[in-house]
Structures are given as C-alpha cells and as structure tokens.
Design an enzyme around this catalytic site. Structure first.
Site, PDB file in Angstrom:
ATOM      1  N   LYS A   1       0.831  -1.204   0.000  1.00  0.00           N
ATOM      2  CA  LYS A   1       0.000   0.000   0.000  1.00  0.00           C
ATOM      3  C   LYS A   1       0.868   1.257   0.000  1.00  0.00           C
ATOM      4  CE  LYS A   1      -4.034  -0.348   2.146  1.00  0.00           C
ATOM      5  NZ  LYS A   1      -4.903  -0.137   0.982  1.00  0.00           N
TER       6      LYS A   1
ATOM      7  N   ARG B   1     -12.465  -7.702  -1.878  1.00  0.00           N
ATOM      8  CA  ARG B   1     -13.447  -8.340  -2.761  1.00  0.00           C
ATOM      9  C   ARG B   1     -13.183  -9.844  -2.873  1.00  0.00           C
ATOM     10  NH1 ARG B   1     -11.860  -4.445  -7.608  1.00  0.00           N
ATOM     11  NH2 ARG B   1     -11.449  -3.135  -5.812  1.00  0.00           N
TER      12      ARG B   1
END
Ligand code: BES
Ligand code: ZN
Ligand code: ZN
Length: 508
Positions: free
Chosen positions: A282, A360
């Site tokens: 990230k 997801r």
C-alpha cells in the site's frame, strides 16, 4: 491474549419520570433552550417538570441568561451555570435549535462531551418528544466513547463514565437506543484494538465471548479454519500471507424457535485485520496506518446480529446470519502474487491483479457460500472496500449498490432515521467488460480498459457472487473511520453500519 475493552465503561442512560424523579440523585441538570427562546428567557419552552424543578431550586432564567448575551439557542450551544445545592453542582443550558431529531442529536453530543468521564449524574431534560429520544440517547452514549487513556480528559483520576436520566416517558425508545449504542460501542472496541493483538483467531474468540455474554439459545457460532476452508480460495489466498494463525470464517446465526419461514438476512462482512496491501504494498505508506480498521464491516455485521438477539421479545421476525470473513493481508513468503489465479467458493476462477484489492476476494467467497448454502432472502455485504468510495462521497455517507429499488429506498430511509447515511450508486453495466480475463473467469480489479470508478467496478465484481439474490453492497471505506475526535465519533473507528442495518432489520 487480552480481550478488547474500551477505557471508559459504557455510560448508563435511563429514564426519569416526574413520579420517580428524585433531584438529590443528580449532580447536574440539562435544560433545553430552543432557537429564539432567549429573547424571552422567561418563556422557555420547557416541560412542566423542569419548570417545577427550576422553581424548587429558585432559579431565575431571566437572571441566568443575562450572563450569555450572545446566546442563540442553536443546537449544541451550551452554557454552564454552577450551583451548589446539595450534590447538585451544575445546570447546563443546551441549545436544541428547532428540536428536530438532528438537533437533538447535536445537543446530546455537546452535553456528553461536556461531562464525558466526569462521573456526573445528569438529569437530561432536553428531549421533548418520543421521535427524537432514540437518536438523542444514542448520541449521548456514542459521544462518551474513549478508547485510549491518552485521549481521556486529564483529570488525574481514572475516567468515570457519566450517567444520564432522560426526563420523560420514553422507555421503549431508550431501551432500543441502549442496545444499538452498545453494539456500536463493541464494534469500536474491536476496530480500535491494534492488529498485533487482533488476528483472525482473536476475532473468533471475541465473537464467541460476545455470543456467550448474551446467552440467548437462538444464537449460535461456528468458526471455520484450516482444511475446513479449502473451498474458500479467496479467503485462503489473502489469509495465507499470515499463516499463524491463518484466516477464519466466523458464522454467527440468530435462528429463534419457529423462525423457519421468516425472512433470512445474511450479512457478509470484510474482516481484514490489517491491510498492508500484500505484495502490491500500500502506498503512500501513511495510508497503511489506519488499516487495522479494515475489519470494520465484519465487526458491524457481528454487532448487528447480536443486537437483534439482544432485542429479545421486541426483536423483529427475521433470521439473521453474519459471516465474518477474517484474514490478515500481509507481506510474506506465503503472500499471493499479482497474476495468480485462484478459485473461489463455487468454482469461479479469478486472476489476481493487485493484491491490495483483497477485500473483494474474501467477500466473494462469503457471498458465494451464502448463496449456495444459506438460502438468504436478503444478501448484504458491508466492507471498507475502496478508497474510491471515499473520494466520491467523503466520510458522511456509505456507497450503496443494489438492483432492487425497494430495498434501496428501505435502507436509505432506515439510515436517515437513525443517523447513518447511505447514498445509492449505480451498477454501470457498461463497465463490466473491464472484468474480463484471458486466463480466468474474471480479473479482479477491472483493469482493462480502466474506467476509473473503482467503487462501481468493485461492486460489479461482487455482484457476480451474489447469484440471483436480493443483494446490497455497502462500501463503508469513508464513514467507518473518523480522522478526528468530533461529533459523536472518536478519532478512529466509528462503528458505522450497526445502526442502519439494525434499524433496517426492525422494519422487516
Ligand atoms: N482497505 C482498502 C480500502 C480503503 C482505503 C479502506 C481507504 C479505507 C480507507 C482496500 O483493500 C484497498 O486497498 N483497495 C484498493 C483497491 C485498488 C487496488 C483496486 C483501493 O481502493 O485503492
Ligand atoms: Zn487493500
Ligand atoms: Zn482492504
């Protein structure tokens, strides 16, 4: 391993009726001031009971208000008037604006922040009708929340929770508020717990403790781990990056006797206990710091099912199952790689593009499992899913996706009523082509072509796994966290989702 506990005990909010009222029980009284009242201080629109109290205490509002020439009665304005009548030390005059539900919420926040951790026993005369009592009481509790000793007021002593007795006949409203707020409070505790404590196993143990505390035979919990998860390719691909203790699927079900024909609501929550991004680390790194809150959806799903069980006799006629998809998205030798192909529950294959889009992947398994095994009438997922949702809507609204207009309207209304707002976003079919893959059924980040709209394409990906169910996706990346200690939220996890989902369930 330690359990999660916020520093400040849950404040008591009860009811005081004119009959049961004993003034000597209180250290403070809160008196409402409506916008416009102050021109005529003697005409304050307060209840008879409060007028009587003021009279008994020899308070002259006219004299008192001379001290605040700038007062307007705007919601949340607060004037403190010190007294010394037995144990009674303070009178708070609190602006309630137009006395709307939102204004009563603001007045509660001002009052609660004023007396937070002071041990005060407050007679709260601010609520003037039952429509505003629930939100007022919830805000009293939520604005009293403290997680960390460093953020507690520096009085030198251990912070003592304030207690509030709301004047009026609002016991049903206050009971509901206490249950809802307790659920939010527990959710915040889970979110604030640091990720070196909060791994998926810890989440499972917390869920077990909370289920046991309620001791309602209708509640049950099952935890899947290890080989029991072999068909859950998304949860494994993400969670095996942190193999000790590895991922967990926590299933908490509320199935009261005789509920076989009641609507079944399954709520799937994203439970990433820390999101480093994995191999697609990230960036910028400051964005990683808040990622212990990436399990906010799972925590909200858990609190929601517990809330319904807590409601006892007044619970709606629904069955509720929460699926907490818990994993850590770590960077290690067992992390998944961009370009890996994984197989989700039910057999759909997916080409992993960016390992930071892990939410997801775990949700896809949860949705597919619910569709195949749990026969839900409503299938909801709740997740801190995309930065894009926050870019679009900021932090006040969750992004809601569904094909069902009626359901969208119901959830919107439930949120508006209870102070957690959602905004419906479009499922744009033209963007679906971006999910194509040359090596699997889908690619998971909608990379080709890049339509932007990251929150929309994430929703389109999830929709595939919900089958033909009445499905709603709530992307709570924005409202799940607050950047500052403000309003009813502490800096950090807000516990978003518990109120809107619980309130919606009560309408079924
Ligand atoms: N947990 C993040 C989303 C997020 C961002 C939550 C900010 C709260 C605040 C999620 O797993 C993520 O990293 N999403 C990526 C997806 C992208 C790589 C397709 C994002 O939104 O950038
Ligand atoms: Zn991520
Ligand atoms: Zn994430």
């Amino acid at each position: 391993m330690s359990t999660s506990r916020s520093l400040n005990a849950f404040p008591v909010v009860s009811i005081a009726t004119e009959k049961t009222l004993k003034l000597s029980n209180f250290t403070a009284i809160a008196i409402p001031v409506k916008s416009g009242d102050l021109a005529e201080p003697a005409e304050l629109q307060i209840s008879k009971a409060l007028h009587k109290i003021a009279k008994d205490l020899n308070l002259s509002f006219e004299d008192i208000f001379k001290n605040w020439p700038d007062a307007t009665g705007k919601a949340g304005e607060l004037f403190e008037y010190p007294v010394s009548i037995g144990e009674l030390k303070r009178i708070y005059f609190v602006g309630i604006g137009s006395a709307s539900s939102d204004d009563l919420r603001k007045s509660a926040i001002a009052l609660a922040r004023k007396v937070k951790s002071s041990g005060s026993r407050v007679l709260d005369g601010l609520v003037t009708n039952s429509n505003t009592a629930t939100n007022h009481a919830i805000a009293l509790i939520l604005a009293s929340y403290i997680w960390n000793e460093k953020t507690a007021p520096k009085s030198g002593k251990k912070p003592q929770p304030a207690s509030f007795a709301i004047l009026g006949n609002f016991s049903d409203e206050i009971d509901f508020a206490n249950i809802l707020a307790k659920g939010v409070w527990q959710t915040r505790d889970l979110i604030h717990t640091p990720a070196n404590v909060k791994n998926p196993l810890w989440m499972a143990n917390q869920a077990k403790n909370l289920v046991n505390e309620i001791s309602n035979a209708a509640l049950s919990i099952k935890v899947k781990s290890g080989s029991e998860l072999k068909e859950f390719g998304g949860l494994l691909a993400v969670g095996n990056s942190s193999p000790k203790p590895g991922p967990r699927l926590i299933e908490v079900a509320y199935t009261p006797r005789g509920s076989a024909n009641w609507p079944h609501v399954v709520i799937v929550g994203k439970g990433i206990t820390f999101d480093t991004g994995g191999v697609s680390l990230k960036r910028p790194y400051e964005f990683m710091v808040g990622m212990k809150s990436d399990m906010s959806g799972a925590a909200a799903a858990l609190a929601t099912v517990l809330n319904i069980a807590h409601l006892g006799k007044s619970a709606p006629k629904v069955r509720v199952t929460a699926l907490l998809m818990c994993a850590e998205n770590s960077l290690s030798a067992t992390s998944q790689r961009p370009s890996d192909v994984i197989k989700h529950y039910g057999g759909t294959t997916v080409e992993v593009i960016n390992t930071d889009a892990e939410g997801r992947l775990v949700l896809a398994d949860g949705l597919a499992y619910a569709d195949a095994k749990l026969d839900p009438d409503y299938l909801i997922d709740i997740a801190t899913l995309t930065g894009a949702a926050t870019l679009g809507l900021g932090r006040t609204h969750a992004a809601m996706y569904t094909r069902d207009d009626r359901l969208a309207a119901q959830i919107y209304k439930a949120g508006e009523e209870i102070g957690e707002r959602v905004w419906r976003m479009p499922l744009i079919d033209d963007y679906k082509v971006a999910l194509a893959s040359e090596v699997a059924d889908f690619n998971h980040t909608a990379e080709k072509p890049d339509f932007n709209g990251g929150s929309v394409t994430a929703a389109l990906f999830l929709e595939h796994f919900a089958g033909e169910r009445n499905w709603v996706h709530l992307d709570i990346a924005g409202p799940a966290r607050s950047e500052s200690d403000s309003g009813e939220n502490p800096k950090g996890g807000t516990g978003y989702g518990v109120r809107v989902l619980t309130n919606w369930l009560t309408t079924l």
